[in-house]
Design a protein around this motif. Structure first.
Motif, mmCIF file in Angstrom:
data_model
loop_
_atom_site.group_PDB
_atom_site.id
_atom_site.type_symbol
_atom_site.label_atom_id
_atom_site.label_comp_id
_atom_site.label_asym_id
_atom_site.label_seq_id
_atom_site.Cartn_x
_atom_site.Cartn_y
_atom_site.Cartn_z
ATOM 1 N N ASP A 73 33.752 54.859 6.940
ATOM 2 C CA ASP A 73 35.010 54.113 7.061
ATOM 3 C C ASP A 73 35.994 54.844 7.971
ATOM 4 O O ASP A 73 36.664 54.235 8.813
ATOM 5 N N GLN A 74 36.079 56.167 7.811
ATOM 6 C CA GLN A 74 36.987 56.949 8.658
ATOM 7 C C GLN A 74 36.523 56.968 10.112
ATOM 8 O O GLN A 74 37.330 56.932 11.034
ATOM 9 N N LEU A 75 35.202 56.988 10.314
ATOM 10 C CA LEU A 75 34.687 56.944 11.682
ATOM 11 C C LEU A 75 35.012 55.610 12.336
ATOM 12 O O LEU A 75 35.435 55.568 13.503
ATOM 13 N N ALA A 76 34.840 54.518 11.614
ATOM 14 C CA ALA A 76 35.145 53.197 12.163
ATOM 15 C C ALA A 76 36.621 53.104 12.532
ATOM 16 O O ALA A 76 36.983 52.536 13.576
ATOM 17 N N ARG A 78 38.566 55.608 13.395
ATOM 18 C CA ARG A 78 38.775 56.440 14.575
ATOM 19 C C ARG A 78 38.318 55.707 15.845
ATOM 20 O O ARG A 78 39.040 55.664 16.844
ATOM 21 N N LEU A 79 37.124 55.127 15.788
ATOM 22 C CA LEU A 79 36.564 54.491 16.979
ATOM 23 C C LEU A 79 37.198 53.139 17.292
ATOM 24 O O LEU A 79 37.026 52.612 18.393
ATOM 25 N N SER A 80 37.918 52.578 16.325
ATOM 26 C CA SER A 80 38.609 51.309 16.600
ATOM 27 C C SER A 80 39.687 51.484 17.671
ATOM 28 O O SER A 80 40.129 50.507 18.266
ATOM 29 N N GLY A 81 40.099 52.735 17.912
ATOM 30 C CA GLY A 81 41.033 52.987 18.999
ATOM 31 C C GLY A 81 40.415 52.694 20.355
ATOM 32 O O GLY A 81 41.127 52.434 21.335
ATOM 33 N N PHE A 82 39.070 52.749 20.430
ATOM 34 C CA PHE A 82 38.357 52.441 21.670
ATOM 35 C C PHE A 82 37.786 51.023 21.656
ATOM 36 O O PHE A 82 37.687 50.377 22.694
ATOM 37 N N LEU A 83 37.397 50.556 20.465
ATOM 38 C CA LEU A 83 36.837 49.210 20.304
ATOM 39 C C LEU A 83 37.452 48.617 19.038
ATOM 40 O O LEU A 83 36.961 48.831 17.937
ATOM 41 N N PRO A 84 38.565 47.876 19.174
ATOM 42 C CA PRO A 84 39.338 47.425 18.007
ATOM 43 C C PRO A 84 38.530 46.668 16.957
ATOM 44 O O PRO A 84 38.824 46.780 15.757
ATOM 45 N N SER A 85 37.519 45.926 17.364
ATOM 46 C CA SER A 85 36.760 45.120 16.398
ATOM 47 C C SER A 85 36.022 45.978 15.374
ATOM 48 O O SER A 85 35.648 45.488 14.304
ATOM 49 N N LEU A 86 35.821 47.272 15.646
ATOM 50 C CA LEU A 86 35.197 48.140 14.652
ATOM 51 C C LEU A 86 36.104 48.341 13.446
ATOM 52 O O LEU A 86 35.641 48.700 12.366
ATOM 53 N N GLY A 87 37.390 48.093 13.632
ATOM 54 C CA GLY A 87 38.329 48.217 12.527
ATOM 55 C C GLY A 87 38.114 47.172 11.439
ATOM 56 O O GLY A 87 38.662 47.304 10.337
ATOM 57 N N GLU A 88 37.332 46.125 11.729
ATOM 58 C CA GLU A 88 37.054 45.075 10.742
ATOM 59 C C GLU A 88 35.980 45.499 9.750
ATOM 60 O O GLU A 88 35.770 44.839 8.731
ATOM 61 N N ARG A 89 35.296 46.587 10.036
ATOM 62 C CA ARG A 89 34.140 46.969 9.229
ATOM 63 C C ARG A 89 34.472 47.131 7.745
ATOM 64 O O ARG A 89 33.764 46.591 6.879
ATOM 65 N N LEU A 367 27.181 53.168 11.588
ATOM 66 C CA LEU A 367 28.280 52.330 11.104
ATOM 67 C C LEU A 367 27.784 50.972 10.628
ATOM 68 O O LEU A 367 28.457 50.286 9.854
ATOM 69 N N PHE A 368 26.589 50.588 11.075
ATOM 70 C CA PHE A 368 26.092 49.241 10.797
ATOM 71 C C PHE A 368 25.057 49.213 9.678
ATOM 72 O O PHE A 368 24.511 48.152 9.377
ATOM 73 N N ARG A 369 24.817 50.365 9.042
ATOM 74 C CA ARG A 369 23.843 50.388 7.956
ATOM 75 C C ARG A 369 24.295 49.512 6.792
ATOM 76 O O ARG A 369 23.551 48.637 6.324
ATOM 77 N N ARG A 370 25.506 49.761 6.291
ATOM 78 C CA ARG A 370 25.980 48.998 5.138
ATOM 79 C C ARG A 370 26.192 47.523 5.483
ATOM 80 O O ARG A 370 25.830 46.653 4.677
ATOM 81 N N PRO A 371 26.763 47.185 6.645
ATOM 82 C CA PRO A 371 26.879 45.763 6.980
ATOM 83 C C PRO A 371 25.529 45.049 7.022
ATOM 84 O O PRO A 371 25.417 43.908 6.548
ATOM 85 N N LEU A 372 24.488 45.692 7.565
ATOM 86 C CA LEU A 372 23.165 45.072 7.586
ATOM 87 C C LEU A 372 22.623 44.897 6.170
ATOM 88 O O LEU A 372 22.040 43.852 5.838
#
Length: 424
Positions: A73-76, A78-89, A367-372
């Motif tokens: 969650d913390q990584l998502a 952080r990276l949402s600053g580069f790709l905002p849609s990751l913040g939806e995770r 980051l996509f393990r739990r969503p899958l």
């Protein structure tokens, strides 16, 4: 029987199908980040498409890598600053706890004096699972029960008898011996749960703790087909299936025009977590992974083909040898000729550098393990709802106890007839 209130997935007004659709769309939009496997692809396309994000990831220290792999969650964020849609995770994968009463969990866990042959982590998992599915009112059927650890834990809280199904004769014998020794109302039977003539009673409560792949899907099919009163399961190892690709279960998912297609390797991604592995096992995994990447670099040069060459699982003896021995074994297995004068030290260092890069690139994929995983679990939930079950879904324990901590709890609605269909 009075169950705890139905657990909300996120928003009380949100349907399971809406959540599944959101996950399906989000995963589809980010396929470039999770489909390529950094272990086999040294430079995934996303590292070029999102240069700033890749630069941030590649600059992380080893300790930061370890932290972010355990805190996605913390990584998502952080990276949402580069790709905002990751913040939806986080909103997509958040699930409620099925029980937050530690007293209930403690009371539902077998004391160590009664947990003979039961590993400590399994004892705690079984206790947490049992706490989350109380109250128990029906005869329990423990699917793929092993030695009956869950069955014996449930029996201490269940007024009805508990039966376990297991194909391994030795486990059945040991489990029945333990049940007799502790006077548990548990009977284990030898049974291949994939047998075509297997039936289950409408009166039973089917349970499964970490039944793998086709085994838990078989439970879902059989229990709903025969109208089992209740079904509670924590799925695991979704990739252990006889089919090459994931086969959706829910009618609504099957009818979706843009449903994701997932192969067996991508299903495996959902369970690639090692938060419960001992330090020794983690260290050995790191060493062997570096060796594999070192050999991969070497074989690309020797063959003149810039493609990953899969190597089978190594024999246990190789873990105690060195990189050169591993290379000679791998080369023999794959028919790669090793000329004299190879600088094995150079290629070992190459593999270590590649592993450092893979570790960082894999953070994004992870980051996509739990969503899958939740994408598949919600397909199961929809399938059960379509067959007349009221379904709760949430977590039964903390992920540090087991990352496979999702629990699906389905109760057949009063008067709802079983839906009899032909299933494998």
């Amino acid at each position: 029987m009075t169950l705890p209130p139905a657990a909300s997935l996120h928003d009380p007004a949100e349907s399971v199908y809406n959540r599944w659709q959101q996950l399906n769309q989000w995963l589809s939009a980010h396929q470039a980040l999770w489909r390529p496997a950094p272990f086999t692809n040294p430079q995934p396309d996303w590292t070029v498409q999102y240069r700033d994000l890749a630069g941030d990831i590649e600059g992380l220290s080893d300790s930061a890598c370890e932290y972010f792999d355990d805190h996605p969650d913390q990584l998502a964020e952080r990276l949402s600053g580069f790709l905002p849609s990751l913040g939806e995770r986080q909103s997509l994968v958040t699930l409620p706890a099925m029980t937050d009463q530690q007293e209930t969990v403690a009371a539902s866990t077998l004391p160590e004096t009664r947990a003979t042959d039961m590993p400590g982590r399994k004892r705690l998992q079984a206790g947490a699972f049992t706490a989350a599915v109380q109250p128990l009112a029906h005869p329990v059927l423990d699917w793929c029960c092993g030695k009956g650890h869950l069955a014996r834990t449930l029996a201490a809280q269940c007024p009805a008898p508990v039966t376990g199904l297991e194909w391994d004769d030795a486990l059945v014998m040991d489990g029945n011996r333990l049940a007799r020794h502790f006077n548990d109302d548990v009977t284990l039977r030898r049974q291949d749960v994939m047998a075509p003539d297997l039936t289950v009673s409408e009166s039973i409560h089917g349970v499964a703790l970490h039944a793998c792949g086709d085994l838990h899907r078989r439970l879902i099919h059989k229990a709903s087909e025969h109208g089992a009163a209740r079904l509670s399961f924590s799925p695991c190892c979704y990739h252990l299936t006889t089919t090459a690709d994931y086969q959706p279960m829910s009618d609504r998912v099957k009818e979706c025009s843009d449903v994701l297609a997932l192969n067996r390797s991508e299903l495996r991604l959902a369970v690639q977590e090692t938060v419960t592995a001992p330090a020794r096992v983690r260290a050995e995994t790191v060493r062997i992974s570096g060796w594999r990447l070192g050999f991969d670099g070497l074989q690309r040069v020797l063959r003149g083909v810039d493609d990953y060459l899969p190597v089978p699982s190594h024999p246990a003896r190789l873990a105690g040898e060195d990189f050169e021995a591993f290379c000679r074994w791998a080369a023999e297995k794959r028919g790669v000729a090793l000329p004299a004068g190879i600088d094995f030290h150079h290629w070992q260092r190459f593999g270590e550098r590649r592993l450092s890069q893979v570790r960082r690139h894999d953070l994004v994929r992870h980051l996509f393990r739990r969503p899958l995983e939740l994408w598949m679990v919600l397909d199961y939930v929809l399938y059960l709802e379509e067959r007349g079950y009221g379904v709760r879904v949430g977590t039964f324990c903390d992920r540090q106890l087991t990352p496979r901590n999702i629990l699906v709890d389905a109760v057949r609605a009063c008067g709802s007839p079983p839906v009899r269909r032909n299933h494998p």
